[in-house]
Design a protein around this motif. Structure first.
Motif, PDB file in Angstrom:
ATOM      1  N   VAL A  39     -11.212  68.177  16.489  1.00  0.00           N
ATOM      2  CA  VAL A  39     -10.647  66.900  16.049  1.00  0.00           C
ATOM      3  C   VAL A  39     -10.990  65.759  16.998  1.00  0.00           C
ATOM      4  N   GLY A  40     -11.284  66.057  18.259  1.00  0.00           N
ATOM      5  CA  GLY A  40     -11.638  65.011  19.203  1.00  0.00           C
ATOM      6  C   GLY A  40     -10.436  64.213  19.681  1.00  0.00           C
ATOM      7  N   ASP A  41     -10.672  63.305  20.603  1.00  0.00           N
ATOM      8  CA  ASP A  41      -9.611  62.488  21.207  1.00  0.00           C
ATOM      9  C   ASP A  41      -9.463  61.194  20.428  1.00  0.00           C
ATOM     10  N   GLN A  42      -8.278  60.966  19.876  1.00  0.00           N
ATOM     11  CA  GLN A  42      -8.003  59.756  19.103  1.00  0.00           C
ATOM     12  C   GLN A  42      -6.963  58.869  19.775  1.00  0.00           C
ATOM     13  N   SER A  43      -6.623  59.165  21.012  1.00  0.00           N
ATOM     14  CA  SER A  43      -5.582  58.409  21.698  1.00  0.00           C
ATOM     15  C   SER A  43      -6.075  57.039  22.142  1.00  0.00           C
ATOM     16  N   SER A  44      -5.148  56.158  22.439  1.00  0.00           N
ATOM     17  CA  SER A  44      -5.451  54.817  22.898  1.00  0.00           C
ATOM     18  C   SER A  44      -6.059  54.848  24.304  1.00  0.00           C
ATOM     19  N   PRO A  45      -7.053  53.995  24.596  1.00  0.00           N
ATOM     20  CA  PRO A  45      -7.585  53.908  25.957  1.00  0.00           C
ATOM     21  C   PRO A  45      -6.506  53.570  26.992  1.00  0.00           C
ATOM     22  N   VAL A  46      -5.535  52.749  26.603  1.00  0.00           N
ATOM     23  CA  VAL A  46      -4.429  52.408  27.502  1.00  0.00           C
ATOM     24  C   VAL A  46      -3.633  53.654  27.850  1.00  0.00           C
ATOM     25  N   LEU A  47      -3.337  54.459  26.853  1.00  0.00           N
ATOM     26  CA  LEU A  47      -2.588  55.692  27.064  1.00  0.00           C
ATOM     27  C   LEU A  47      -3.391  56.670  27.919  1.00  0.00           C
ATOM     28  N   ARG A  48      -4.690  56.766  27.658  1.00  0.00           N
ATOM     29  CA  ARG A  48      -5.524  57.687  28.439  1.00  0.00           C
ATOM     30  C   ARG A  48      -5.529  57.325  29.921  1.00  0.00           C
ATOM     31  N   LYS A  49      -5.585  56.031  30.215  1.00  0.00           N
ATOM     32  CA  LYS A  49      -5.548  55.607  31.611  1.00  0.00           C
ATOM     33  C   LYS A  49      -4.221  55.981  32.263  1.00  0.00           C
ATOM     34  N   ALA A  50      -3.125  55.804  31.538  1.00  0.00           N
ATOM     35  CA  ALA A  50      -1.811  56.159  32.066  1.00  0.00           C
ATOM     36  C   ALA A  50      -1.716  57.660  32.312  1.00  0.00           C
ATOM     37  N   VAL A  51      -2.258  58.441  31.389  1.00  0.00           N
ATOM     38  CA  VAL A  51      -2.242  59.902  31.534  1.00  0.00           C
ATOM     39  C   VAL A  51      -3.095  60.340  32.717  1.00  0.00           C
ATOM     40  N   ASP A  52      -4.267  59.742  32.859  1.00  0.00           N
ATOM     41  CA  ASP A  52      -5.133  60.091  33.994  1.00  0.00           C
ATOM     42  C   ASP A  52      -4.445  59.787  35.322  1.00  0.00           C
ATOM     43  N   ARG A  53      -3.801  58.636  35.400  1.00  0.00           N
ATOM     44  CA  ARG A  53      -3.076  58.276  36.632  1.00  0.00           C
ATOM     45  C   ARG A  53      -1.969  59.280  36.918  1.00  0.00           C
ATOM     46  N   LEU A  54      -1.215  59.634  35.875  1.00  0.00           N
ATOM     47  CA  LEU A  54      -0.099  60.547  36.055  1.00  0.00           C
ATOM     48  C   LEU A  54      -0.573  61.932  36.482  1.00  0.00           C
ATOM     49  N   ASN A  55      -1.566  62.472  35.786  1.00  0.00           N
ATOM     50  CA  ASN A  55      -2.028  63.817  36.125  1.00  0.00           C
ATOM     51  C   ASN A  55      -2.592  63.870  37.550  1.00  0.00           C
ATOM     52  N   SER A  56      -3.329  62.847  37.953  1.00  0.00           N
ATOM     53  CA  SER A  56      -3.857  62.797  39.319  1.00  0.00           C
ATOM     54  C   SER A  56      -2.723  62.718  40.327  1.00  0.00           C
ATOM     55  N   ALA A  57      -1.695  61.906  40.017  1.00  0.00           N
ATOM     56  CA  ALA A  57      -0.561  61.759  40.924  1.00  0.00           C
ATOM     57  C   ALA A  57       0.209  63.063  41.072  1.00  0.00           C
ATOM     58  N   LEU A  58       0.404  63.776  39.973  1.00  0.00           N
ATOM     59  CA  LEU A  58       1.116  65.051  40.031  1.00  0.00           C
ATOM     60  C   LEU A  58       0.318  66.095  40.800  1.00  0.00           C
ATOM     61  N   ASN A  59      -0.983  66.033  40.721  1.00  0.00           N
ATOM     62  CA  ASN A  59      -1.829  66.969  41.460  1.00  0.00           C
ATOM     63  C   ASN A  59      -1.724  66.768  42.968  1.00  0.00           C
ATOM     64  N   ARG A  60      -1.558  65.533  43.406  1.00  0.00           N
ATOM     65  CA  ARG A  60      -1.484  65.278  44.845  1.00  0.00           C
ATOM     66  C   ARG A  60      -0.051  65.097  45.342  1.00  0.00           C
ATOM     67  N   GLY A  61       0.914  65.120  44.428  1.00  0.00           N
ATOM     68  CA  GLY A  61       2.309  65.036  44.829  1.00  0.00           C
ATOM     69  C   GLY A  61       2.786  63.653  45.197  1.00  0.00           C
ATOM     70  N   ASP A  62       2.165  62.627  44.637  1.00  0.00           N
ATOM     71  CA  ASP A  62       2.543  61.256  44.963  1.00  0.00           C
ATOM     72  C   ASP A  62       2.533  60.405  43.692  1.00  0.00           C
ATOM     73  N   THR A  63       3.715  60.152  43.133  1.00  0.00           N
ATOM     74  CA  THR A  63       3.840  59.373  41.899  1.00  0.00           C
ATOM     75  C   THR A  63       4.328  57.953  42.167  1.00  0.00           C
ATOM     76  N   THR A  64       4.186  57.491  43.384  1.00  0.00           N
ATOM     77  CA  THR A  64       4.652  56.160  43.767  1.00  0.00           C
ATOM     78  C   THR A  64       4.086  55.079  42.840  1.00  0.00           C
ATOM     79  N   GLY A  65       4.964  54.241  42.306  1.00  0.00           N
ATOM     80  CA  GLY A  65       4.550  53.113  41.498  1.00  0.00           C
ATOM     81  C   GLY A  65       4.325  53.405  40.030  1.00  0.00           C
ATOM     82  N   LEU A  66       4.500  54.647  39.606  1.00  0.00           N
ATOM     83  CA  LEU A  66       4.219  54.997  38.210  1.00  0.00           C
ATOM     84  C   LEU A  66       5.421  54.821  37.288  1.00  0.00           C
ATOM     85  N   PHE A  67       6.649  54.826  37.851  1.00  0.00           N
ATOM     86  CA  PHE A  67       7.853  54.848  37.021  1.00  0.00           C
ATOM     87  C   PHE A  67       8.619  53.532  37.097  1.00  0.00           C
TER      88      PHE A  67
END
Length: 309
Positions: free
Chosen positions: A178-206
């Motif tokens: 089906v491929g990715d149909q999500s919004s580019p804005v949402l994808r950027k937010a998801v990328d930021r969140l997943n990277s932050a969770l991987n390094r244990g630092d979510t400062t500024g996301l919430f």
């Protein structure tokens, strides 16, 4: 907004045995859909209404004929065609009593891709299911549906009877088709969140009054300072923390979420739903995964990280 249900006065239900009240006569809990478009909200509300009414033909009208993938990621049930899903529902729907209900409680996204939080009452499959589901659409029809939920809430023994053998679990859920149909804005937010969770630092996301929910750990944390501190303590043990990668992203600029994979650990998949404010900060995060894959001691150890210090 609230779901449409038949009008029933309190006096009509007063004194009635609750177990005997037909599902169609019971108002559903409030549906929160302020981060979803009106079109996808109406479509999904109608689908759950028809599912609760046990109308197989009407329920199947919401799904595309080809492609169409329906997966229960917790049980490993995989239905890669419209006809396969119809056969399963045809087996179960006639057995549902009038008190059985399936209803959404939160919808996030748009008519291209979305996330829905919903509940199946125990009458449907033998235990209560509170799922977060990934949805992809094409021309208004569902092309991909993936349920994620905590098996402990359903009951570990019942889970073991229904779950397919590990070797038979699907490794992809149709996302490659089906491929990715999500919004580019949402994808950027998801990328930021997943990277932050991987390094244990979510400062500024919430946002200032953000809510963080882990449905498998039965945990709710409010406020960015508390959330950031919790992630710093727990990211190495959370299945959606260190080592997690994005399987598939869904949603609109208002929010949505992502399915994630973390290969090599007991809980190797799950889903995270997020709601965004106008500055793409997260106002609400809800995550779920299958806690029945972990023993009591491991879960208790993970819960120790929820204690503020």
């Amino acid at each position: 907004m609230s779901q449409e249900t038949p009008s029933v006065s309190a006096s009509t239900l007063a004194g009635t045995d609750p177990a005997a009240v037909p599902a169609s006569q019971v108002p559903n809990p409030e549906l929160v859909a302020d981060h979803a478009t009106a079109r996808v909200t109406e479509r999904l509300t109608s689908l759950f209404r028809d599912k609760t009414s046990r109308s197989l033909d009407r329920s199947m009208e919401y799904f595309a004929r080809n492609p169409m993938f329906y997966t229960d990621s917790t049980l490993g049930w995989y239905m890669p065609t419209w006809h396969a899903l119809k056969a399963v529902w045809d087996e179960y729907m006639p057995t549902w009593p009038d008190t059985a209900r399936s209803y959404p409680t939160r919808i996030i996204g748009d008519e291209r891709s979305a996330i829905v939080l919903f509940t199946d009452t125990p009458e449907l499959f033998g235990g209560e299911v509170r799922a977060i589901t990934a949805l992809d659409f094409s021309d208004g029809l569902i092309t991909r549906w993936v349920d994620y939920w905590d098996g402990r809430h359903f009951g570990t023994d019942a889970m073991n009877q229904l779950r397919v053998p590990e070797a038979e679990f699907p490794r992809t859920f149709g996302e490659d088709v089906v491929g990715d149909q999500s919004s580019p804005v949402l994808r950027k937010a998801v990328d930021r969140l997943n990277s932050a969770l991987n390094r244990g630092d979510t400062t500024g996301l919430f946002t200032a009054d953000a809510t963080f929910e882990d449905l498998a750990l039965r945990t709710t944390i409010v406020g960015p300072l508390a959330i950031d501190a919790y992630i710093r303590r727990s990211y190495t043990t959370l299945p959606y923390g260190r080592g997690a990668t994005i399987r598939h992203t869904l949603g609109s600029p208002q929010g949505g979420g992502y399915e994630w994979i973390n290969n090599g650990i007991a809980v190797d998949q799950g889903i995270t739903a997020i709601e965004l404010d106008e500055y793409q900060r997260i106002s609400r995060l809800t995550v779920t995964w299958d806690g029945s894959r972990l023993d009591d001691h491991t879960l208790a150890t993970m819960l120790a990280d929820t204690i503020e210090r």
